[in-house]
Motif scaffolding. Structure first.
Motif, short mmCIF file in Angstrom:
data_model
loop_
_atom_site.label_atom_id
_atom_site.label_comp_id
_atom_site.label_asym_id
_atom_site.label_seq_id
_atom_site.Cartn_x
_atom_site.Cartn_y
_atom_site.Cartn_z
N TRP A 112 -51.01 -40.38 82.12
CA TRP A 112 -50.99 -40.72 80.70
C TRP A 112 -49.65 -40.24 80.15
O TRP A 112 -49.46 -39.04 79.94
CB TRP A 112 -52.15 -40.07 79.96
N LEU A 137 -50.36 -46.23 78.98
CA LEU A 137 -49.77 -45.92 77.67
C LEU A 137 -50.62 -46.62 76.62
O LEU A 137 -50.90 -47.81 76.74
CB LEU A 137 -48.33 -46.42 77.59
N GLY A 138 -51.02 -45.86 75.59
CA GLY A 138 -51.84 -46.46 74.55
C GLY A 138 -52.09 -45.51 73.41
O GLY A 138 -51.74 -44.32 73.48
N LEU A 146 -58.62 -48.18 78.52
CA LEU A 146 -57.54 -48.44 79.47
C LEU A 146 -58.04 -48.29 80.91
O LEU A 146 -57.70 -49.09 81.78
CB LEU A 146 -56.38 -47.49 79.21
N ARG A 166 -48.38 -50.34 85.79
CA ARG A 166 -48.40 -49.80 84.42
C ARG A 166 -49.30 -50.68 83.55
O ARG A 166 -49.23 -51.91 83.63
CB ARG A 166 -47.00 -49.75 83.82
N VAL A 168 -50.24 -51.07 79.47
CA VAL A 168 -49.84 -50.66 78.12
C VAL A 168 -50.75 -51.34 77.11
O VAL A 168 -50.97 -52.55 77.18
CB VAL A 168 -48.37 -51.04 77.83
N THR A 170 -50.51 -51.65 73.20
CA THR A 170 -49.55 -51.36 72.13
C THR A 170 -50.27 -50.88 70.86
O THR A 170 -51.49 -51.01 70.75
CB THR A 170 -48.72 -52.61 71.80
N TRP A 175 -52.08 -56.22 75.08
CA TRP A 175 -52.06 -55.72 76.45
C TRP A 175 -50.81 -56.19 77.18
O TRP A 175 -50.41 -57.35 77.08
CB TRP A 175 -53.30 -56.21 77.20
N GLN A 176 -50.22 -55.26 77.94
CA GLN A 176 -49.06 -55.56 78.76
C GLN A 176 -49.25 -54.92 80.13
O GLN A 176 -49.78 -53.81 80.22
CB GLN A 176 -47.77 -55.04 78.12
N GLN A 184 -43.43 -58.28 84.97
CA GLN A 184 -44.04 -57.81 83.73
C GLN A 184 -44.80 -58.96 83.08
O GLN A 184 -44.29 -60.08 82.99
CB GLN A 184 -42.96 -57.29 82.77
#
Length: 236
Positions: A112, A137-138, A146, A166, A168, A170, A175-176, A184
């Motif tokens: 994290w 990441l969040g 997540l 990864r 993410v 945001t 969502w990424q 990506q």
């Protein structure tokens, strides 16, 4: 008053009760401070991968004072649960001189950010590891979501022969993903819809982008009828 047998009996009974209570309290006080019945053994029943005996000793130091009757298992448990890799601890007294301890360690699922880990239950903790883990990441409080979505996203991209590196979420809850291949993916908001877009993309990949000679590095799946992509610039 003094010639009333009932009152005299009640008074005598009260005095006896007070005397018994005082005797009990005095006996308890002496028992708790007695040098007899010392705790001489801390028996850890669990097989541990991350927590050392030195850490356990430091966490329990000062909490196993007095004797068998004076030790507070709850205080010992609280000390153990402060260790970075201990998720849960149970402590019980075993007559005549032993504390039996069982520890459940965290199983790390992801990093994290730069300073914490997330376990398989989606709980953040302060352990450290040199192992290779995906990064989450969040927003604060999104760890469970997540962790849950990571498992589904990883399953979705498995046919591509790569892994999710990864995840993410945001601040706007879009969502990424970044895959181990370097690709990506922008999946958009609404986790269920994002997963559906991802699975559709993976299903179409062999007949579309999989045939391209040049590698692509960025794909935006937020379009309703297709996607946008970016490929690295050719160097002269």
């Amino acid at each position: 008053m003094w010639d009333n047998p009932r009152i005299l009996n009640m008074a005598a009974g009260g005095l006896v009760g007070i005397a018994v209570l005082m005797l009990f309290l005095s006996g308890t006080w002496l028992l708790l401070r007695s040098p007899l019945f010392p705790v001489t053994q801390l028996d850890v029943k669990s097989a541990l991968a991350k927590t050392t005996s030195e850490e356990i000793e430091a966490a329990t130091r000062g909490r196993i004072g007095g004797n068998f009757f004076a030790v507070a298992p709850a205080e010992v448990r609280a000390g153990l649960e402060r260790l970075p890799w201990v998720r849960r601890a149970s402590v019980r007294r075993v007559w005549p001189d032993r504390l039996e301890v069982e520890l459940e360690e965290h199983v790390a699922l992801a990093r994290w950010g730069d300073d914490s880990l997330v376990n398989v239950y989606g709980e953040r903790f302060k352990g450290t590891t040199e192992g290779t883990l995906p990064v989450f990441l969040g927003p604060a409080g999104s760890e469970i979501e997540l962790a849950r979505r990571y498992a589904r996203f990883a399953d979705a991209v498995a046919p591509l022969g790569t892994a999710v590196e990864r995840v993410v979420l945001t601040p706007r809850y879009a969502w990424q993903l970044r895959l181990a291949s370097g690709l990506q993916l922008m999946l958009g908001r609404d986790a269920d819809a994002a997963e559906a877009r991802l699975r559709a993309f993976v299903a179409a990949y062999p007949q579309t982008l999989g045939r391209m000679a040049r590698k692509h590095e960025y794909i935006d799946l937020r379009y309703p009828n297709g996607f946008a992509l970016r490929v690295p610039e050719l160097k002269g």
